[in-house]
Write a protein that holds these residues in place. Structure first.
Motif, PDB file in Angstrom:
ATOM      1  N   ASP A 132     -46.996 -31.021  -0.343  1.00 28.93           N
ATOM      2  CA  ASP A 132     -45.856 -31.543   0.415  1.00 28.93           C
ATOM      3  C   ASP A 132     -45.396 -32.892  -0.137  1.00 28.93           C
ATOM      4  O   ASP A 132     -44.199 -33.201  -0.144  1.00 28.93           O
ATOM      5  N   LYS A 133     -46.347 -33.696  -0.594  1.00 27.00           N
ATOM      6  CA  LYS A 133     -46.000 -34.997  -1.171  1.00 27.00           C
ATOM      7  C   LYS A 133     -45.163 -34.822  -2.429  1.00 27.00           C
ATOM      8  O   LYS A 133     -44.163 -35.541  -2.639  1.00 27.00           O
ATOM      9  N   ASP A 134     -45.524 -33.866  -3.274  1.00 28.69           N
ATOM     10  CA  ASP A 134     -44.755 -33.624  -4.498  1.00 28.69           C
ATOM     11  C   ASP A 134     -43.397 -33.007  -4.187  1.00 28.69           C
ATOM     12  O   ASP A 134     -42.411 -33.274  -4.890  1.00 28.69           O
ATOM     13  N   ILE A 135     -43.321 -32.172  -3.168  1.00 28.59           N
ATOM     14  CA  ILE A 135     -42.027 -31.608  -2.766  1.00 28.59           C
ATOM     15  C   ILE A 135     -41.078 -32.727  -2.361  1.00 28.59           C
ATOM     16  O   ILE A 135     -39.906 -32.747  -2.739  1.00 28.59           O
ATOM     17  N   SER A 136     -41.589 -33.682  -1.591  1.00 24.36           N
ATOM     18  CA  SER A 136     -40.776 -34.828  -1.187  1.00 24.36           C
ATOM     19  C   SER A 136     -40.354 -35.656  -2.398  1.00 24.36           C
ATOM     20  O   SER A 136     -39.218 -36.133  -2.463  1.00 24.36           O
ATOM     21  N   ALA A 137     -41.255 -35.815  -3.356  1.00 22.85           N
ATOM     22  CA  ALA A 137     -40.935 -36.596  -4.556  1.00 22.85           C
ATOM     23  C   ALA A 137     -39.896 -35.888  -5.417  1.00 22.85           C
ATOM     24  O   ALA A 137     -39.017 -36.526  -5.998  1.00 22.85           O
ATOM     25  N   ILE A 138     -39.969 -34.570  -5.511  1.00 20.72           N
ATOM     26  CA  ILE A 138     -39.051 -33.816  -6.370  1.00 20.72           C
ATOM     27  C   ILE A 138     -37.669 -33.669  -5.742  1.00 20.72           C
ATOM     28  O   ILE A 138     -36.649 -33.897  -6.398  1.00 20.72           O
ATOM     29  N   PHE A 139     -37.627 -33.316  -4.451  1.00 27.57           N
ATOM     30  CA  PHE A 139     -36.355 -32.944  -3.829  1.00 27.57           C
ATOM     31  C   PHE A 139     -35.754 -34.036  -2.946  1.00 27.57           C
ATOM     32  O   PHE A 139     -34.585 -33.914  -2.554  1.00 27.57           O
ATOM     33  N   SER A 140     -36.528 -35.065  -2.630  1.00 29.60           N
ATOM     34  CA  SER A 140     -36.016 -36.181  -1.827  1.00 29.60           C
ATOM     35  C   SER A 140     -35.320 -35.665  -0.565  1.00 29.60           C
ATOM     36  O   SER A 140     -35.840 -34.804   0.127  1.00 29.60           O
ATOM     37  N   TYR A 184     -31.286 -40.591  -2.462  1.00 32.15           N
ATOM     38  CA  TYR A 184     -31.490 -39.518  -3.441  1.00 32.15           C
ATOM     39  C   TYR A 184     -31.450 -40.062  -4.875  1.00 32.15           C
ATOM     40  O   TYR A 184     -32.332 -39.749  -5.694  1.00 32.15           O
ATOM     41  N   CYS A 185     -30.432 -40.866  -5.180  1.00 29.79           N
ATOM     42  CA  CYS A 185     -30.268 -41.359  -6.552  1.00 29.79           C
ATOM     43  C   CYS A 185     -31.385 -42.307  -6.958  1.00 29.79           C
ATOM     44  O   CYS A 185     -31.789 -42.344  -8.121  1.00 29.79           O
ATOM     45  N   SER A 186     -31.904 -43.079  -6.004  1.00 32.07           N
ATOM     46  CA  SER A 186     -33.005 -43.987  -6.316  1.00 32.07           C
ATOM     47  C   SER A 186     -34.288 -43.238  -6.635  1.00 32.07           C
ATOM     48  O   SER A 186     -35.211 -43.795  -7.224  1.00 32.07           O
ATOM     49  N   ASN A 187     -34.333 -41.974  -6.245  1.00 31.00           N
ATOM     50  CA  ASN A 187     -35.545 -41.177  -6.409  1.00 31.00           C
ATOM     51  C   ASN A 187     -35.543 -40.329  -7.687  1.00 31.00           C
ATOM     52  O   ASN A 187     -36.519 -39.648  -7.978  1.00 31.00           O
ATOM     53  N   THR A 188     -34.439 -40.358  -8.442  1.00 32.39           N
ATOM     54  CA  THR A 188     -34.305 -39.422  -9.568  1.00 32.39           C
ATOM     55  C   THR A 188     -35.389 -39.594 -10.632  1.00 32.39           C
ATOM     56  O   THR A 188     -35.907 -38.606 -11.149  1.00 32.39           O
ATOM     57  N   GLN A 189     -35.737 -40.831 -10.957  1.00 32.54           N
ATOM     58  CA  GLN A 189     -36.755 -41.030 -11.990  1.00 32.54           C
ATOM     59  C   GLN A 189     -38.112 -40.523 -11.522  1.00 32.54           C
ATOM     60  O   GLN A 189     -38.835 -39.857 -12.281  1.00 32.54           O
ATOM     61  N   LEU A 190     -38.455 -40.810 -10.270  1.00 27.87           N
ATOM     62  CA  LEU A 190     -39.716 -40.304  -9.720  1.00 27.87           C
ATOM     63  C   LEU A 190     -39.720 -38.783  -9.713  1.00 27.87           C
ATOM     64  O   LEU A 190     -40.736 -38.150 -10.008  1.00 27.87           O
ATOM     65  N   SER A 191     -38.575 -38.193  -9.381  1.00 28.37           N
ATOM     66  CA  SER A 191     -38.465 -36.729  -9.360  1.00 28.37           C
ATOM     67  C   SER A 191     -38.712 -36.146 -10.748  1.00 28.37           C
ATOM     68  O   SER A 191     -39.476 -35.183 -10.898  1.00 28.37           O
ATOM     69  N   ASN A 192     -38.084 -36.726 -11.758  1.00 28.29           N
ATOM     70  CA  ASN A 192     -38.257 -36.224 -13.132  1.00 28.29           C
ATOM     71  C   ASN A 192     -39.706 -36.352 -13.595  1.00 28.29           C
ATOM     72  O   ASN A 192     -40.242 -35.446 -14.243  1.00 28.29           O
ATOM     73  N   GLU A 193     -40.325 -37.481 -13.260  1.00 32.27           N
ATOM     74  CA  GLU A 193     -41.719 -37.688 -13.667  1.00 32.27           C
ATOM     75  C   GLU A 193     -42.650 -36.707 -12.963  1.00 32.27           C
ATOM     76  O   GLU A 193     -43.586 -36.187 -13.577  1.00 32.27           O
ATOM     77  N   CYS A 194     -42.361 -36.444 -11.702  1.00 30.09           N
ATOM     78  CA  CYS A 194     -43.207 -35.504 -10.950  1.00 30.09           C
ATOM     79  C   CYS A 194     -43.090 -34.095 -11.518  1.00 30.09           C
ATOM     80  O   CYS A 194     -44.096 -33.393 -11.671  1.00 30.09           O
ATOM     81  N   ILE A 195     -41.873 -33.684 -11.853  1.00 31.88           N
ATOM     82  CA  ILE A 195     -41.675 -32.357 -12.452  1.00 31.88           C
ATOM     83  C   ILE A 195     -42.397 -32.265 -13.791  1.00 31.88           C
ATOM     84  O   ILE A 195     -43.070 -31.264 -14.083  1.00 31.88           O
ATOM     85  N   ALA A 196     -42.281 -33.316 -14.613  1.00 33.10           N
ATOM     86  CA  ALA A 196     -42.932 -33.319 -15.932  1.00 33.10           C
ATOM     87  C   ALA A 196     -44.455 -33.233 -15.791  1.00 33.10           C
ATOM     88  O   ALA A 196     -45.119 -32.489 -16.530  1.00 33.10           O
TER      89      ALA A 196
END
Length: 386
Positions: A132-140, A184-196
């Motif tokens: 759930d933590k990663d879902i929040s990080a990826i999709f904000s 949402y936009c502030s979270n984009t870098q965290l989202s990309n890193e989490c997906i990677a």
């Protein structure tokens, strides 16, 4: 503010000019070409010895229209361009074209948000492919964006059914809610890193994403997740174009005023989104550097006002300007410069770099001494501290 539901549209109310290709600026000449073809067929039938019946397959009945904009089938190669207002009105031709572009692109954007939620977020959550933590990080907060933009789309379509089609009121009433894009936009870098990071170790997620990529016209999850960032930056451009093509007659003064007020609000939102995004990226970079540099206890690297500027390898030379002393890795911040060397024994520490020298910028000055004929390193400078 009461949100008007989607007005139902029956198939009989649509004509051949109500559907166009994906080019918003193109003019549909299919009805004209069809008329010419029918006239030629009639002439051939008059002169022919035996009457001929055109061998045309019956036109398929159009699918029933729903009361809300449904997703276009993912296998469909082109997007449908719909005429919400007529473009053959010479007086308002350019304005109506812009209105159609605003609504068509908003409708397509809502479909993209629905794909993110229904094709990615919900299945990943149901199948428990990540925590759930990663879902929040990826999709904000993408689900909140979907709810907001559905309301905006409903209001825009409803306005096309009213005299004057004043879209300014829709944007003006909902502009403040666009601040949620900042999260949402502030979270984009965290989202990309989490997906990677997930792709490196999560085989089940990789398989799921590959299957979805094949289904969704070869577009990846990251490709969909960037669309909200692109859309929030698109609104000011669309509103400026709409303002430019709105006449200044008495009937349009109210819409012009509302459009301009909405533009001012949305531009302020976009500026805030960009600033918050820069701050978030700087905070993430500062934390990443903090995890890489081994510093003494006397130095607190993470500070609220400290900003990262640049890092680079610099060649160090002796005072004679001829002897190469090797390279050091430098980190420049808005208030200090840190000179580091690579840690040779990473088994004892996880830190990649070891701080050798810390110079506060308020105590530092640079000099560029004269080059001698014997110097072999041009463009050198001295770093001095008081």
């Amino acid at each position: 503010h009461r949100h008007t539901p989607f007005p139902p549209r029956t198939p009989s109310s649509e004509s051949s000019r109500d559907r166009k290709d994906s080019d918003p600026a193109g003019i549909d000449e299919s009805s004209t070409d069809l008329t010419k073809k029918e006239e030629e067929d009639e002439e051939l039938q008059k002169t022919s010895a035996q009457p001929q019946t055109p061998n045309r397959p019956p036109s398929p009945s159009p699918p029933p229209q729903s009361s809300s904009p449904a997703l276009v089938p993912l296998s469909q190669p082109t997007k449908i361009y719909e005429l919400y207002v007529p473009e053959d009105d010479e007086e308002n031709k350019m304005r109506n074209k812009t209105i159609n572009e605003v609504i068509n692109t908003e409708r397509d954007y809502v479909k993209d948000l629905e794909i993110i939620v229904k094709s990615f977020l919900q299945p990943i959550k149901e199948q428990k492919l990540v925590s759930d933590k990663d879902i929040s990080a990826i999709f904000s907060n993408v689900e909140g964006l979907l709810t907001f933009n559905k309301i905006l789309l409903e209001d825009l379509i409803a306005k096309t059914k009213t005299p004057g089609c004043q879209l300014g009121e829709c944007f003006l009433q909902l502009a403040d809610y666009m601040k949620m894009y900042s999260i949402y936009c502030s979270n984009t870098q965290l989202s990309n890193e989490c997906i990677a990071n997930q792709k490196k170790t999560n085989a089940k997620l990789n398989k799921f994403l590959d299957e979805k990529k094949n289904e969704l016209r070869q577009e990846s999850l990251s490709g969909f997740l960037i669309k909200p960032v692109q859309r929030i930056c698109k609104y000011p451009l669309l509103l400026r174009e709409l303002i430019r093509n709105t006449s200044k007659g008495t009937g349009s003064n109210l819409d012009l005023s509302q459009l301009q007020s909405a533009l001012n609000k949305i531009e302020a939102v976009v500026a805030t989104v960009n600033e918050n995004k820069r701050r978030a990226e700087n905070s993430e970079k500062m934390y990443s550097i903090h995890e890489q540099i081994e510093v003494g206890e006397s130095l607190q690297l993470l500070a609220p006002t400290r900003k990262f500027i640049k890092e680079a390898d610099l060649t160090e030379i002796a005072e004679d300007r001829c002897t190469n002393l090797g390279k050091s890795h430098y980190f420049l911040f808005n208030d200090m410069l840190i000179r580091t060397k690579r840690n040779k024994n990473l088994n004892l520490t996880k830190k990649k770099w070891r701080a050798e020298t810390v110079i506060m910028l308020e105590q530092m000055y640079l000099t560029t001494p004269e080059m001698t004929a014997y110097a072999v390193f041009p463009n050198t400078f001295d770093i001095n501290d008081h």
